[in-house]
Design an enzyme around this catalytic site. Structure first.
Site, PDB file in Angstrom:
ATOM      1  N   SER A   5       0.841  -1.190   0.000  1.00 39.94           N
ATOM      2  CA  SER A   5       0.000   0.000   0.000  1.00 39.94           C
ATOM      3  C   SER A   5       0.883   1.249   0.000  1.00 39.94           C
ATOM      4  CB  SER A   5      -0.944  -0.058   1.199  1.00 39.94           C
ATOM      5  OG  SER A   5      -1.939   0.910   1.116  1.00 39.94           O
ATOM      6  N   ASP A  48      -8.187  -3.843  -7.175  1.00 41.08           N
ATOM      7  CA  ASP A  48      -7.889  -3.223  -5.882  1.00 41.08           C
ATOM      8  C   ASP A  48      -8.599  -1.871  -5.778  1.00 41.08           C
ATOM      9  OD1 ASP A  48      -6.589  -1.808  -3.732  1.00 41.08           O
ATOM     10  OD2 ASP A  48      -4.863  -3.124  -3.938  1.00 41.08           O
ATOM     11  N   HIS A  66      -6.790  -5.993  -1.167  1.00 39.18           N
ATOM     12  CA  HIS A  66      -5.667  -5.082  -0.999  1.00 39.18           C
ATOM     13  C   HIS A  66      -4.583  -5.783  -0.195  1.00 39.18           C
ATOM     14  CE1 HIS A  66      -3.790  -1.168  -0.910  1.00 39.18           C
ATOM     15  NE2 HIS A  66      -3.680  -1.215   0.402  1.00 39.18           N
TER      16      HIS A  66
END
Length: 535
Positions: A243, A468, A497
Site C-alpha cells: 500500500s 484493488d 488489498h
C-alpha cells in the site's frame, strides 16, 4: 483514504467526520526531484538533505542498534528484540534536533549459510506500524516460511508513528467519539460544518505537533529507512512494502537506487507527481465503488446464508435502508451513517472482511442491532487503541499534506467531489472530508519526488490485484513503466488489498524465488485469483 497492512484493521473516524480508510494511499514526497527542470534552490536543498542522510547513515552504521527484549507493553514476545535508531528531524540540518525510531527484529530461521540479511517491512498508511512484522515468524505464517529461513524480519514505526516520536492532532477520546456528522452533505450548511471541522483539525495538528509537521514527508521517511539499513549493518536494502509502503519504496528507490538489493512492492500507489495526493484520492473513490459492487454480487450469490437479496440491487437497497435508518436515529445512539460507512468499507478493502461484514449486516436485517453496534461503534474504554487510531490518522494527514501542494480552492473540492459522488457515492464524500485539512494545512507543502530509475537500481518485483479499491491497478502499471527492469505480477479478477500475504501459489512462489534467488520472470505474469471467500 489511507492504506495499510493487508489485514483487516479497525477503521477510525476523523474529526472531520470522515473515515479513516483501512488501507490505502499514501505518502507523498518531500524531497524535490533533482532533475534538470528543478530550480537551483531545489537542487541545493536536496543536495543538503542527501549529504545529511549520508552523514546520518554513517553515524548509525558506527552506533549499531542496542537490541533488548521488547518492553512488555509492546506485546512482542521473545525471541523478537526491540531497539531504537536515531535520525535527524531535518536532514538538511543533520547535526540539529534528533528523533528516535522504534525498530524490532527476529533472526532468520535457517542456517548461518542460508542467511541473506535483513528484510525490512512497511505496511502502509501513511501511519501504519510495521512492528508486528517479526510476528509472522513467531506465528509460523506459512506464506512467509521460506523467506524467514533467509532473512531477519525487521519492522519499524516510521517517524511520527506509535513508538517513534508520535504526533497527535486531537485528543484521542474526542477523536473516536460517535456519532459523527453524515459525510454525505444534504445542504451547503452541511458542507460548511465539515469545512469548519477540517480547518480545526489542521489547526489542532499545528498546536499539538507543529514542530514535526514540516518534516513529516515520504522522502524523509525514505532517508530514515536508509539510516535503519545502515544501523542494521546492511550494505544494501531488502524491502517489502504494501500500500503506501509501495510509495515509500518508490521514493527510496529513486533517492537511493544503488542501495537496493531486493524490493517487493504490493498494491501500488500511483507514483505520478500529478496523482500525489489529491488526484490519487479521487481515483480511489471510483475504484471503491467497483469493489463495493463486487462484494454485493458475492453477498447476493450467497443469499442462502445471508438473506440480503439475490441481486446486487437488492443488497444495495438494504444498505441504503440501513444508512437512512442510521441517519434518522443513530443505531444504539452511536452508529450513524459515518460509522456505518467506516465499518462497511473494510469489505471492499479486503476479501477477509467479506464474510464478517456480511454476517453483521445479515444479523442487523434479521433484527439484531447489537451486532452492528458492537462492530461499528467506538470503544471508549480502549484508550490505547483509540490513541493508536488518532495517531495513525494524524500521521496519514501530516504526510499526505506535507508531501504535495493541495488545492486551496473550496470551489474545486466541491466541484470534483460533487461530480464524482453522482456515480460513485460509496466513499467519495467521506474521503473528501478526511483529506480536506490539507487545503488549509499550516506547514510547508513540498513538490513530490519524480519517481524514476537511477543508476544501480535492480529489478523490482511489483504485485497487484486487478480490482484493488485502495490502490487502483493503474498505479502498478505506472511504477512498472518508471522502474526499468521491473516485473509486474497481476492477480486477475481479484481485488483484495495486499496480495503477497494471501495464499496464491502463483504469486507466493514467485515472491519466494525473487527474495531467495533474485529471480524474475522473463516477462510480466498474470495469475488466477486466490480462492473466493467462503460464506
Amino acid at each position: 483514504m489511507r492504506g495499510t497492512r493487508p489485514k483487516r484493521r479497525t477503521a477510525a473516524l476523523g474529526s472531520a467526520g470522515a473515515l479513516v480508510a483501512a488501507t490505502l494511499i499514501a505518502g507523498a514526497v518531500a524531497a524535490p526531484s533533482a532533475n534538470a527542470s528543478a530550480s537551483a534552490g531545489t537542487r541545493h536543498g536536496q543536495d543538503r538533505e542527501a549529504r545529511g542522510a549520508a552523514l546520518a547513515a554513517a553515524r548509525a552504521a558506527k552506533a549499531g542498534i542496542d537490541w533488548q527484549d521488547c518492553p512488555a507493553d509492546w506485546n512482542l514476545a521473545k525471541p523478537i528484540q526491540c531497539g531504537y535508531v536515531t535520525v535527524p528531524l531535518d536532514y538538511a540540518e543533520p547535526h540539529g534536533k534528533q528523533i528516535k525510531l522504534a525498530v524490532d527484529r527476529i533472526g532468520n530461521t535457517g542456517t548461518k549459510s542460508e542467511r541473506q540479511g535483513a528484510l525490512i517491512y512497511n505496511p502502509g498508511g501513511p501511519g501504519g506500524s510495521g512492528l508486528r512484522f517479526p510476528a509472522r515468524v513467531t506465528n509460523k505464517n506459512p506464506v512467509w516460511a521460506n523467506a524467514a529461513k533467509a532473512y531477519d524480519f525487521v519492522g519499524f514505526d516510521p517517524r511520527g508513528v506509535g513508538r517513534s516520536t508520535p504526533i497527535s492532532c486531537v485528543d484521542p477520546q474526542e477523536f473516536v467519539k460517535a456519532p459523527k456528522l453524515d459525510p454525505v452533505p444534504d445542504s451547503e450548511a452541511d458542507k460548511l460544518a465539515q469545512r469548519k471541522l477540517a480547518r480545526e483539525y489542521a489547526e489542532g495538528c499545528q498546536e499539538r505537533s507543529g514542530w514535526m509537521l514540516p518534516h513529516m514527508t515520504t522522502p524523509n521517511t525514505a532517508r530514515d529507512l536508509d539510516v535503519i539499513r545502515a544501523a542494521l549493518g546492511e550494505k544494501k536494502l531488502n524491502y517489502l512494502g504494501v500500500s503506501y509502503g509501495t510509495y515509500l519504496g518508490a521514493v527510496y528507490g529513486t533517492l537511493f537506487p544503488g542501495h537496493v538489493r531486493r524490493m517487493v512492492v504490493d498494491s501500488v500507489v500511483n507514483p505520478s507527481r500529478e496523482k500525489i495526493w489529491y488526484q490519487a484520492n479521487l481515483d480511489q473513490d471510483v475504484a471503491f465503488e467497483g469493489r463495493w459492487k463486487d462484494w454485493q454480487d458475492w453477498v447476493a450469490r450467497n443469499d442462502a446464508t445471508y438473506h440480503l437479496g439475490t441481486t446486487r440491487d437488492a443488497v444495495q437497497a438494504k444498505w441504503l435502508q440501513l444508512r437512512a435508518t442510521a441517519k434518522k436515529s443513530p443505531i444504539g445512539g452511536v452508529v450513524g451513517p459515518a460509522e456505518v460507512i467506516s465499518f462497511f468499507q473494510s469489505a471492499p478493502y479486503y476479501d477477509s472482511s467479506w464474510a464478517p461484514v456480511a454476517s453483521v449486516f445479515s444479523k442487523y436485517v434479521a433484527g439484531d442491532t447489537q451486532a452492528l453496534v458492537d462492530a461499528a461503534a467506538p470503544d471508549l474504554s480502549d484508550t490505547a487503541g483509540n490513541a493508536a487510531s488518532e495517531n495513525g490518522n494524524a500521521v496519514y494527514t501530516a504526510v499526505e499534506c506535507a508531501d504535495a501542494k493541495w488545492p486551496t480552492s473550496w470551489r474545486r473540492w466541491d466541484r470534483d467531489n460533487t461530480r464524482l459522488h453522482r456515480d460513485h457515492p460509496f466513499m467519495t464524500w467521506a474521503n473528501a472530508w478526511m483529506n480536506l485539512p490539507c487545503a488549509t494545512w499550516p506547514a510547508k507543502q513540498r513538490t513530490p519526488v519524480d519517481v524514476r530509475t537511477g543508476k544501480g537500481l535492480p529489478g523490482v518485483l511489483i504485485v497487484q490485484s486487478e480490482r484493488d479499491a485502495a490502490t487502483p491497478y493503474e498505479g502498478a502499471v505506472e511504477l512498472h513503466k518508471r522502474f526499468r527492469g521491473s516485473r509486474l505480477i497481476t492477480e486477475k479478477d481479484a481485488g483484495s488489498h495486499g496480495v503477497t500475504g494471501l495464499v496464491n501459489a502463483c504469486v507466493n512462489e514467485r515472491v519466494d524465488a525473487y527474495l531467495l534467488g533474485g529471480k524474475l520472470d522473463g516477462a510480466d505474469v498474470t495469475c488466477a485469483p486466490h480462492a473466493t471467500p467462503k460464506p
